[in-house]
Design an enzyme around this catalytic site. Structure first.
Site, PDB file in Angstrom:
ATOM      1  N   PRO A 187       0.725  -1.341  -0.118  1.00 42.45           N
ATOM      2  CA  PRO A 187       0.114  -0.013  -0.100  1.00 42.45           C
ATOM      3  C   PRO A 187       0.881   1.529   0.088  1.00 42.45           C
ATOM      4  CG  PRO A 187       0.277  -1.049   2.206  1.00 42.45           C
ATOM      5  CD  PRO A 187       0.672  -2.020   1.458  1.00 42.45           C
ATOM      6  N   ASP A 238       4.660   2.587 -10.994  1.00 47.47           N
ATOM      7  CA  ASP A 238       3.314   3.354 -11.044  1.00 47.47           C
ATOM      8  C   ASP A 238       3.138   4.500 -10.086  1.00 47.47           C
ATOM      9  OD1 ASP A 238       2.307   1.824 -13.147  1.00 47.47           O
ATOM     10  OD2 ASP A 238       1.234   0.522 -11.880  1.00 47.47           O
ATOM     11  N   LYS A 284      -0.232   7.180 -14.689  1.00 50.60           N
ATOM     12  CA  LYS A 284      -1.215   7.967 -15.656  1.00 50.60           C
ATOM     13  C   LYS A 284      -1.040   9.368 -15.020  1.00 50.60           C
ATOM     14  CE  LYS A 284      -3.280   4.094 -17.686  1.00 50.60           C
ATOM     15  NZ  LYS A 284      -1.816   3.435 -18.031  1.00 50.60           N
ATOM     16  N   GLY A 289       0.098  -2.143  -4.183  1.00 48.94           N
ATOM     17  CA  GLY A 289      -0.768  -3.250  -3.667  1.00 48.94           C
ATOM     18  C   GLY A 289      -0.487  -4.363  -4.236  1.00 48.94           C
ATOM     19  N   ASP A 290      -1.397  -5.362  -4.840  1.00 48.12           N
ATOM     20  CA  ASP A 290      -0.873  -6.586  -5.217  1.00 48.12           C
ATOM     21  C   ASP A 290      -1.127  -6.527  -6.903  1.00 48.12           C
ATOM     22  OD1 ASP A 290      -0.826  -9.967  -4.917  1.00 48.12           O
ATOM     23  OD2 ASP A 290      -1.919  -9.276  -6.769  1.00 48.12           O
ATOM     24  N   ILE A 308      -4.437  -7.431  -8.660  1.00 46.91           N
ATOM     25  CA  ILE A 308      -5.609  -7.047  -8.025  1.00 46.91           C
ATOM     26  C   ILE A 308      -6.022  -5.678  -8.761  1.00 46.91           C
ATOM     27  CG2 ILE A 308      -7.230  -6.569  -6.113  1.00 46.91           C
ATOM     28  CD1 ILE A 308      -5.951  -8.754  -4.620  1.00 46.91           C
ATOM     29  N   MET A 320     -11.107   2.427  -5.812  1.00 50.37           N
ATOM     30  CA  MET A 320     -11.542   3.581  -6.614  1.00 50.37           C
ATOM     31  C   MET A 320     -13.014   3.920  -6.428  1.00 50.37           C
ATOM     32  SD  MET A 320      -9.500   1.767  -9.905  1.00 50.37           S
ATOM     33  CE  MET A 320      -9.715  -0.020  -9.454  1.00 50.37           C
ATOM     34  N   ALA A 344      -4.007   4.437   3.314  1.00 50.79           N
ATOM     35  CA  ALA A 344      -3.679   3.430   4.192  1.00 50.79           C
ATOM     36  C   ALA A 344      -2.290   3.257   4.449  1.00 50.79           C
ATOM     37  CB  ALA A 344      -4.481   2.196   3.824  1.00 50.79           C
TER      38      ALA A 344
HETATM   39  N1  SAH Z   1      -3.204  -3.169  -7.291  1.00 55.68           N
HETATM   40  C1  SAH Z   1      -3.800  -2.590  -6.354  1.00 55.68           C
HETATM   41  C2  SAH Z   1      -4.897  -1.712  -6.411  1.00 55.68           C
HETATM   42  C3  SAH Z   1      -4.948  -0.888  -7.651  1.00 55.68           C
HETATM   43  S1  SAH Z   1      -6.340   0.139  -8.151  1.00 55.68           S
HETATM   44  C4  SAH Z   1      -3.890  -3.215  -4.703  1.00 55.68           C
HETATM   45  O1  SAH Z   1      -3.863  -4.162  -4.987  1.00 55.68           O
HETATM   46  O2  SAH Z   1      -4.084  -2.387  -3.888  1.00 55.68           O
HETATM   47  C5  SAH Z   1      -6.065   1.832  -7.286  1.00 55.68           C
HETATM   48  C6  SAH Z   1      -6.822   1.766  -6.051  1.00 55.68           C
HETATM   49  O3  SAH Z   1      -6.510   1.061  -4.906  1.00 55.68           O
HETATM   50  C7  SAH Z   1      -7.167   3.390  -5.341  1.00 55.68           C
HETATM   51  O4  SAH Z   1      -7.972   3.872  -6.284  1.00 55.68           O
HETATM   52  C8  SAH Z   1      -7.683   2.820  -4.066  1.00 55.68           C
HETATM   53  O5  SAH Z   1      -8.715   2.411  -4.086  1.00 55.68           O
HETATM   54  C9  SAH Z   1      -6.821   1.725  -3.666  1.00 55.68           C
HETATM   55  N2  SAH Z   1      -5.615   1.898  -2.901  1.00 55.68           N
HETATM   56  C10 SAH Z   1      -4.302   1.843  -3.262  1.00 55.68           C
HETATM   57  N3  SAH Z   1      -3.450   1.972  -2.712  1.00 55.68           N
HETATM   58  C11 SAH Z   1      -4.272   2.482  -1.354  1.00 55.68           C
HETATM   59  C12 SAH Z   1      -3.908   2.888  -0.055  1.00 55.68           C
HETATM   60  N4  SAH Z   1      -2.683   3.121   0.233  1.00 55.68           N
HETATM   61  N5  SAH Z   1      -4.875   3.407   0.818  1.00 55.68           N
HETATM   62  C13 SAH Z   1      -6.274   3.002   0.473  1.00 55.68           C
HETATM   63  N6  SAH Z   1      -6.633   2.748  -0.777  1.00 55.68           N
HETATM   64  C14 SAH Z   1      -5.538   2.309  -1.706  1.00 55.68           C
END
Ligand code: SAH
Length: 506
Positions: free
Chosen positions: A14, A37, A59, A91-92, A95, A173, A202
């Protein structure tokens, strides 16, 4: 060996540097090229070798954001130049990470790849808000949903089935569409009283948590200026308990040298604090000098060898390695050191110090040592910084010890502390803590910055010597560490209650 190129698709978690897997970290530290990214923080990018090519392919923040096919083309191009290429995603990667397009491209171009999982935003947000996503009695399912489609249209979800699942729902999102989503859920028979939590950023220092119900969460988020990235977690029976993390979200300015700051930053990140590096000086290794080279073969002639800092230990052992010596060159010489951190640094070289005083100052080291070992006539070698004070030498000499001092490193002030181009942050009202781990750092820092500038900021001192130095220039520390180590410094800050991290509507 002519190694084949390999693409590592890595989920970076995150955002907080500590929340990446060990495997991912190992690969990042030997990457030749990293395509990253938007949500990847500087903490992680700083771990990549300086020689690696870093390419932003997010982007946002670009005049002409790259299209997916441009990113694919770039990956192929880089695989012809480099061997270890990292595709770093938030994140992952699997996903909501547009992984399908990139994987198809790698497969059709016959490029080797490895996928390394990361902590997805739902898991991170749940942990940060103390939320349980599943419960064997009340929530046997958790659903991840995007609140935003690729073409920006309304999400096409079967809200009725979702409401019937009786589990936890996590919307990614969703900030822009929150009102609409909540409205549709209630219309689909999800109770308007169902609990809803939004976690923005987060795990990062600017994390915000808003709590409410499906009926009012959108309004609460609007009032509290919640902006992406954020996830919304909805669950009738979601158990929630906020963790007590006193340094969470606090901005802590570090004033050691850049290597010291990096180690300090790791410890702060583990507590959820935002570490801001402002190196005030740099270390110069003196172990290449004739005096050091000459003393190493003679160490066995000394009764005691004193180390006064972890830096000294590391530089000294690197020098002995260059001279092809193993640890036996100490022979029967005993070892004393100031502080648990110096002792730990020695343990890394399989040496247990014979004397480590509980209170870590030169004065206490000398007094404790003299009382215990009565060093009259003993040969003592001090391996230390060229800038160290003369207290230790004077006290040992007055106890009739034969003292030899060798400088193994020195430190030099860096010009323009806290300059935005040189450090990560400058002194502003957002800094919660200003930390000092040595008197030298205090002197360097306040040569460029007037003490009045920091009146509103809490100040943490590592020990009595640093506190004295601060007081001499008219700065009164808020706390002084009980144990004069970086861990002690952190503990002292944790004991002070500042305003808690924002949680709205609990
Ligand atoms: N691959 C990522 C998701 C990418 S889509 C994953 O697995 O987490 C991007 C979305 O992920 C953001 O719009 C938000 O909804 C969420 N996101 C990513 N980082 C975040 C964070 N630190 N805190 C809260 N939401 C987060």
């Amino acid at each position: 060996m002519n190694k084949k190129p390999k693409i590592y698709i890595i989920g970076a978690g995150p955002g907080s540097g500590g929340l990446i897997s060990v495997r991912a970290l190992q690969i990042l530290q030997r990457a030749d090229c990293v395509l990253y990214d938007r949500l990847i923080g500087p903490e992680l990018l700083n771990l990549v070798p300086k020689t690696a090519e870093l390419l932003y392919v997010g982007k946002e923040h670009t005049a002409r954001p790259p299209k997916q096919k441009d990113i694919n083309r770039l990956i192929i191009k880089k695989s012809r130049i480099h061997k270890t290429i990292v595709r770093l995603k938030g994140g992952d990667a699997m996903i909501f990470g547009r992984a399908t397009e990139e994987l198809k491209c790698l497969i059709s171009n016959n490029i080797d790849f490895e996928i390394i999982p990361g902590i997805t935003a739902a898991s991170a947000a749940a942990a940060c808000a103390g939320l349980v996503l599943t419960d064997r009695n009340t929530a046997s399912a958790v659903t991840f949903i995007t609140g935003h489609t690729a073409d920006g249209k309304e999400v096409d979800i079967d809200f009725k089935s979702l409401a019937k699942l009786n589990g936890t729902i996590v919307f990614y999102m969703a900030v822009g569409n929150m009102k609409h989503i909540c409205h549709r859920l209630v219309k689909s028979d999800l109770s308007a009283h169902c609990k809803a939590t939004v976690v923005a950023n987060a795990s990062l220092a600017n994390q915000k948590i808003v709590k409410g119900t499906v009926a009012n969460i959108a309004e609460k988020c609007e009032k509290n200026n919640i902006t992406p990235p954020a996830v919304m977690i909805i669950g009738k029976n979601c158990f929630s308990r906020l963790q007590h993390r006193p340094l969470f979200g606090k901005k802590v300015l570090m004033t050691r040298d850049s290597v010291g700051n990096a180690a300090f930053a790791c410890k702060l990140a583990a507590r959820g604090a935002c570490a801001v590096s402002c190196p005030t000086f740099e270390i110069h290794d003196l172990t290449g000098k004739k005096e050091v080279k000459q003393i190493i073969p003679k160490i066995k002639n000394f009764d005691w060898v004193f180390f006064t800092s972890p830096t000294g230990v590391k530089l000294f052992f690197a020098a002995t390695k260059r001279l092809n010596k193993d640890s036996r060159f100490f022979a029967s010489a005993k070892i004393a050191c100031i502080g648990a951190e110096t002792a730990t640094a020695l343990e890394d070289f399989n040496i247990n110090a014979d004397f480590v005083p509980k209170i870590f100052t030169s004065d206490k080291l000398a007094k404790g040592f003299i009382k215990k070992y009565k060093p009259a006539g003993k040969k003592i070698l001090l391996l230390r910084s060229a800038l160290a004070d003369s207290v230790l030498t004077a006290k040992l000499k007055s106890a009739k010890a034969k003292v030899k001092t060798v400088s193994i490193y020195t430190a030099e002030k860096l010009s323009q502390n806290c300059h935005p181009e040189r450090s990560e942050g400058s002194i502003d009202e957002n800094i919660d803590w200003l930390t000092f781990a040595s008197s030298f750092a205090v002197k360097c820092f306040f040569e460029d910055i007037a003490p009045e500038t920091v009146r509103q900021i809490k100040i943490a001192s590592i020990g009595p010597t640093v506190t004295e130095t601060l007081k001499k220039i008219g700065v009164k520390p808020t706390v002084q560490a009980k144990e004069h180590t970086i861990d002690g410094l952190i503990e002292a800050m944790e004991k002070i209650r500042l305003t808690p991290t924002p949680v709205v509507g609990v």
